[in-house]
Design an enzyme around this catalytic site. Structure first.
Site, PDB file in Angstrom:
ATOM      1  N   CYS A 107       6.016  10.051  18.675  1.00 16.95           N
ATOM      2  CA  CYS A 107       4.818  10.501  19.377  1.00 16.95           C
ATOM      3  C   CYS A 107       4.313  11.761  18.689  1.00 16.95           C
ATOM      4  O   CYS A 107       5.054  12.736  18.573  1.00 16.95           O
ATOM      5  CB  CYS A 107       5.176  10.792  20.839  1.00 16.95           C
ATOM      6  SG  CYS A 107       3.821  11.530  21.775  1.00 16.95           S
ATOM      7  N   CYS A 114      -5.762  21.841  22.990  1.00 18.87           N
ATOM      8  CA  CYS A 114      -6.674  20.788  23.440  1.00 18.87           C
ATOM      9  C   CYS A 114      -7.761  21.440  24.284  1.00 18.87           C
ATOM     10  O   CYS A 114      -7.515  22.438  24.959  1.00 18.87           O
ATOM     11  CB  CYS A 114      -5.895  19.784  24.290  1.00 18.87           C
ATOM     12  SG  CYS A 114      -6.877  18.364  24.840  1.00 18.87           S
ATOM     13  N   CYS A 118      -7.583  18.657  31.229  1.00 17.17           N
ATOM     14  CA  CYS A 118      -7.004  17.855  32.316  1.00 17.17           C
ATOM     15  C   CYS A 118      -6.098  18.765  33.156  1.00 17.17           C
ATOM     16  O   CYS A 118      -5.288  19.518  32.616  1.00 17.17           O
ATOM     17  CB  CYS A 118      -6.216  16.669  31.759  1.00 17.17           C
ATOM     18  SG  CYS A 118      -7.268  15.531  30.854  1.00 17.17           S
ATOM     19  N   CYS A 121      -2.085  18.893  32.843  1.00 18.18           N
ATOM     20  CA  CYS A 121      -1.513  18.822  31.497  1.00 18.18           C
ATOM     21  C   CYS A 121      -1.263  20.207  30.914  1.00 18.18           C
ATOM     22  O   CYS A 121      -2.147  21.070  30.932  1.00 18.18           O
ATOM     23  CB  CYS A 121      -2.458  18.035  30.595  1.00 18.18           C
ATOM     24  SG  CYS A 121      -1.874  17.887  28.903  1.00 18.18           S
ATOM     25  N   GLY A 161      -3.299  17.264  22.271  1.00 15.03           N
ATOM     26  CA  GLY A 161      -4.613  17.049  21.666  1.00 15.03           C
ATOM     27  C   GLY A 161      -5.270  15.764  22.107  1.00 15.03           C
ATOM     28  O   GLY A 161      -4.622  14.868  22.641  1.00 15.03           O
ATOM     29  N   GLU A 162      -6.580  15.722  21.868  1.00 16.47           N
ATOM     30  CA  GLU A 162      -7.346  14.520  22.181  1.00 16.47           C
ATOM     31  C   GLU A 162      -7.737  13.878  20.852  1.00 16.47           C
ATOM     32  O   GLU A 162      -8.604  14.402  20.140  1.00 16.47           O
ATOM     33  CB  GLU A 162      -8.579  14.904  23.021  1.00 16.47           C
ATOM     34  CG  GLU A 162      -9.628  13.834  23.177  1.00 16.47           C
ATOM     35  CD  GLU A 162      -9.102  12.465  23.599  1.00 16.47           C
ATOM     36  OE1 GLU A 162      -8.269  12.388  24.521  1.00 16.47           O
ATOM     37  OE2 GLU A 162      -9.511  11.460  22.989  1.00 16.47           O
ATOM     38  N   SER A 193      -4.068   7.158  22.322  1.00 20.21           N
ATOM     39  CA  SER A 193      -4.391   7.380  23.733  1.00 20.21           C
ATOM     40  C   SER A 193      -5.539   8.379  23.861  1.00 20.21           C
ATOM     41  O   SER A 193      -5.498   9.458  23.271  1.00 20.21           O
ATOM     42  CB  SER A 193      -3.146   7.921  24.440  1.00 20.21           C
ATOM     43  OG  SER A 193      -3.443   8.242  25.781  1.00 20.21           O
ATOM     44  N   SER A 216      -6.525   7.051  29.376  1.00 19.17           N
ATOM     45  CA  SER A 216      -5.960   7.801  30.502  1.00 19.17           C
ATOM     46  C   SER A 216      -6.962   7.730  31.652  1.00 19.17           C
ATOM     47  O   SER A 216      -8.013   8.351  31.595  1.00 19.17           O
ATOM     48  CB  SER A 216      -5.737   9.253  30.087  1.00 19.17           C
ATOM     49  OG  SER A 216      -4.811   9.285  29.028  1.00 19.17           O
ATOM     50  N   LEU A 217      -6.610   6.966  32.647  1.00 15.60           N
ATOM     51  CA  LEU A 217      -7.532   6.731  33.765  1.00 15.60           C
ATOM     52  C   LEU A 217      -7.250   7.737  34.884  1.00 15.60           C
ATOM     53  O   LEU A 217      -8.120   8.487  35.304  1.00 15.60           O
ATOM     54  CB  LEU A 217      -7.339   5.291  34.248  1.00 15.60           C
ATOM     55  CG  LEU A 217      -8.518   4.568  34.858  1.00 15.60           C
ATOM     56  CD1 LEU A 217      -9.752   4.664  33.994  1.00 15.60           C
ATOM     57  CD2 LEU A 217      -8.155   3.105  35.102  1.00 15.60           C
ATOM     58  N   HIS A 218      -6.034   7.684  35.411  1.00 20.07           N
ATOM     59  CA  HIS A 218      -5.555   8.653  36.405  1.00 20.07           C
ATOM     60  C   HIS A 218      -6.296   8.699  37.734  1.00 20.07           C
ATOM     61  O   HIS A 218      -5.982   9.535  38.589  1.00 20.07           O
ATOM     62  CB  HIS A 218      -5.495  10.075  35.830  1.00 20.07           C
ATOM     63  CG  HIS A 218      -4.703  10.192  34.569  1.00 20.07           C
ATOM     64  ND1 HIS A 218      -3.548   9.477  34.334  1.00 20.07           N
ATOM     65  CD2 HIS A 218      -4.892  10.944  33.453  1.00 20.07           C
ATOM     66  CE1 HIS A 218      -3.075   9.795  33.147  1.00 20.07           C
ATOM     67  NE2 HIS A 218      -3.866  10.663  32.591  1.00 20.07           N
ATOM     68  N   ASN A 292       4.487  14.740  35.690  1.00 21.60           N
ATOM     69  CA  ASN A 292       5.525  15.699  35.340  1.00 21.60           C
ATOM     70  C   ASN A 292       4.991  17.076  35.741  1.00 21.60           C
ATOM     71  O   ASN A 292       4.110  17.599  35.080  1.00 21.60           O
ATOM     72  CB  ASN A 292       5.731  15.594  33.816  1.00 21.60           C
ATOM     73  CG  ASN A 292       7.066  16.113  33.377  1.00 21.60           C
ATOM     74  OD1 ASN A 292       7.704  16.889  34.080  1.00 21.60           O
ATOM     75  ND2 ASN A 292       7.469  15.697  32.201  1.00 21.60           N
ATOM     76  N   CYS A 335       4.561  17.245  28.463  1.00 22.11           N
ATOM     77  CA  CYS A 335       3.795  17.310  27.217  1.00 22.11           C
ATOM     78  C   CYS A 335       3.242  18.706  26.997  1.00 22.11           C
ATOM     79  O   CYS A 335       2.564  19.241  27.857  1.00 22.11           O
ATOM     80  CB  CYS A 335       2.560  16.414  27.300  1.00 22.11           C
ATOM     81  SG  CYS A 335       2.900  14.712  27.434  1.00 22.11           S
TER      82      CYS A 335
HETATM   83  N1  SAH Z   1      -5.501  13.327  25.036  1.00 20.20           N
HETATM   84  C1  SAH Z   1      -4.939  12.021  25.108  1.00 20.20           C
HETATM   85  C2  SAH Z   1      -3.478  11.943  24.706  1.00 20.20           C
HETATM   86  C3  SAH Z   1      -2.572  13.016  25.202  1.00 20.20           C
HETATM   87  S1  SAH Z   1      -1.484  12.931  26.548  1.00 20.20           S
HETATM   88  C4  SAH Z   1      -5.121  11.421  26.490  1.00 20.20           C
HETATM   89  O1  SAH Z   1      -5.620  12.119  27.353  1.00 20.20           O
HETATM   90  O2  SAH Z   1      -4.841  10.253  26.667  1.00 20.20           O
HETATM   91  C5  SAH Z   1      -0.759  11.386  26.834  1.00 20.20           C
HETATM   92  C6  SAH Z   1      -0.778  11.013  28.300  1.00 20.20           C
HETATM   93  O3  SAH Z   1       0.049  11.871  29.111  1.00 20.20           O
HETATM   94  C7  SAH Z   1      -2.160  11.054  28.921  1.00 20.20           C
HETATM   95  O4  SAH Z   1      -2.336   9.940  29.745  1.00 20.20           O
HETATM   96  C8  SAH Z   1      -2.087  12.327  29.746  1.00 20.20           C
HETATM   97  O5  SAH Z   1      -3.072  12.342  30.747  1.00 20.20           O
HETATM   98  C9  SAH Z   1      -0.674  12.273  30.257  1.00 20.20           C
HETATM   99  N2  SAH Z   1      -0.139  13.545  30.755  1.00 20.20           N
HETATM  100  C10 SAH Z   1      -0.371  14.791  30.295  1.00 20.20           C
HETATM  101  N3  SAH Z   1       0.312  15.701  31.011  1.00 20.20           N
HETATM  102  C11 SAH Z   1       1.013  15.020  31.933  1.00 20.20           C
HETATM  103  C12 SAH Z   1       1.911  15.389  32.961  1.00 20.20           C
HETATM  104  N4  SAH Z   1       2.214  16.668  33.203  1.00 20.20           N
HETATM  105  N5  SAH Z   1       2.444  14.403  33.713  1.00 20.20           N
HETATM  106  C13 SAH Z   1       2.145  13.109  33.488  1.00 20.20           C
HETATM  107  N6  SAH Z   1       1.298  12.696  32.531  1.00 20.20           N
HETATM  108  C14 SAH Z   1       0.729  13.635  31.761  1.00 20.20           C
END
Ligand code: SAH
Length: 350
Positions: A107, A114, A118, A121, A161-162, A193, A216-218, A292, A335
């Site tokens: 990974c 970034c 979010c 994160c 990062g994105e 991602s 990443s939908l969430h 997390n 992360c």
């Molecule tokens: N920027 C990209 C890739 C980075 S993170 C993205 O947003 O997809 C990879 C994944 O982990 C993303 O789905 C992100 O939203 C999620 N993520 C980041 N921090 C997190 C955390 N504390 N707990 C769970 N998922 C997390």
């Protein structure tokens, strides 16, 4: 912001031109490319059959910037390894190696920091410092494969990062990574991602139709998504899902949606129902991630019973779903926390 003068950011065609410009024969380019991207040398001097004059000439214009390993943590539970790497300008990035039955998966980070913001994160807390070059993304993989002495077969661009905020470097990195004269990874074994930068999803479908896309939908509606992810204020779920459907139709590939479950925010039954409605009829897979928690925010992990119920709601509607297995629990830091911890300690010491 394309500063790709690093020799390992060059494609074979570009390296060939550079070699010709340096007054050398064309075959040297293939030789050098092989050293860089197959033999994974860590220093230019290791290219033993390339004349020193040629290397000097090239190095002058196309420096060799490697990542330097600063820290490494190995999980006693499953062998997962976390690496903190330093870049040539002192920035640090983190990468993770996960060992699966099907192979070694790395990974990687795509940016130092970034700017997507979010809420849950850790990678975004200090903002964006700079984009990584193609070589800096590749070298996270190369350094790990070199240290391990085993082949890396899968790559996920899911670290700090994105990736779609650094699209040109990402795209070039993917080309070099899948080049048969390089590591020759299968495009299908690579997952990128994104938080959902809609125009880049269309570009990606055209440029990298065989590479796996994860979004990443969430959240299952705009209101909750806007609360968790600032990017949702720019692109609505309607626009995002339209792009996702386009990707699946254009590429014939299954798309992945990541959904981090946050207690009391997005883990309700109605939301599972709403999510099922959003993806109805779409060739997709949903990856549920128990959030997390990070100390800077108040978000908590959804209860196990809620996670199970959420999953079952989707399964009952025949939507492929998995709950992400937590790897390296004993070395786990959400992360971006390794990097942030390092930067915080460094500034404390000043
Ligand atoms: N920027 C990209 C890739 C980075 S993170 C993205 O947003 O997809 C990879 C994944 O982990 C993303 O789905 C992100 O939203 C999620 N993520 C980041 N921090 C997190 C955390 N504390 N707990 C769970 N998922 C997390």
């Amino acid at each position: 912001m394309a500063e790709w003068n690093d020799i390992r950011s060059l494609t074979l065609e570009e390296l060939t031109e550079a070699v010709l410009e340096a007054g050398e024969k064309k075959f040297r380019a293939k030789q050098i490319y092989g050293w860089l991207h197959q033999k994974l040398i860590r220093r230019p001097e290791e290219m033993t059959n390339v004349p020193g004059k040629c290397l000097e000439e090239l190095e002058h214009r196309y420096p060799f910037y490697g990542v330097k390993e600063l820290e490494r943590y190995t999980s006693k539970l499953d062998g997962t390894m976390k690496f903190l790497f330093e870049l040539h300008d002192g920035n640090v990035v983190e990468s993770v190696l996960m060992r699966y039955r099907h192979g070694n998966s790395v990974c990687i980070s795509s940016q130092a920091g970034c700017r997507m913001g979010c809420r849950f994160c850790a990678s975004t807390l200090l903002g964006l410092t700079r984009n990584l070059t193609p070589a800096e993304m590749l070298d996270q993989i190369y350094a790990i494969q070199h240290a391990l002495g085993e082949r890396v077969s899968h790559v996920v661009v899911m670290g700090t990062g994105e990736p779609f905020d650094n699209y040109d470097s990402l795209s070039r990195m993917l080309k070099i990574l899948c080049d048969e004269k390089g590591l020759n990874l299968s495009q299908r074994n690579i997952t990128v991602s994104t938080c959902g930068i809609v125009p880049q999803i269309y570009r990606f479908a055209a440029d990298h139709p065989q590479t796996t896309l994860a979004i990443s939908l969430h959240a299952s509606n705009d209101e909750v998504r806007r609360e968790l992810m600032p990017i949702a204020r720019k692109y609505s779920l309607h626009e995002l899902m339209k792009a996702a459907r386009y990707y699946v139709t254009a590429t014939g590939r299954r798309i992945t949606f990541e959904y981090s479950l946050v207690k009391g925010v997005n883990d309700g039954r109605e939301q599972a129902e709403e999510l099922a409605g959003l993806v109805r009829g779409l060739n997709c897979h949903i990856n549920l991630i128990p959030v997390n928690p990070i100390k800077e925010r108040e978000y908590e992990q959804a209860d196990t019973s809620h996670i199970a119920a959420f999953r079952k709601m989707l399964e009952d509607r025949h939507i492929p779903v998995t709950v992400r297995r937590e790897m390296g629990r004993d070395i786990s830091a959400a992360c971006g926390q390794l990097r942030k911890g390092h930067i915080d300690r460094r500034s404390d010491a000043l």
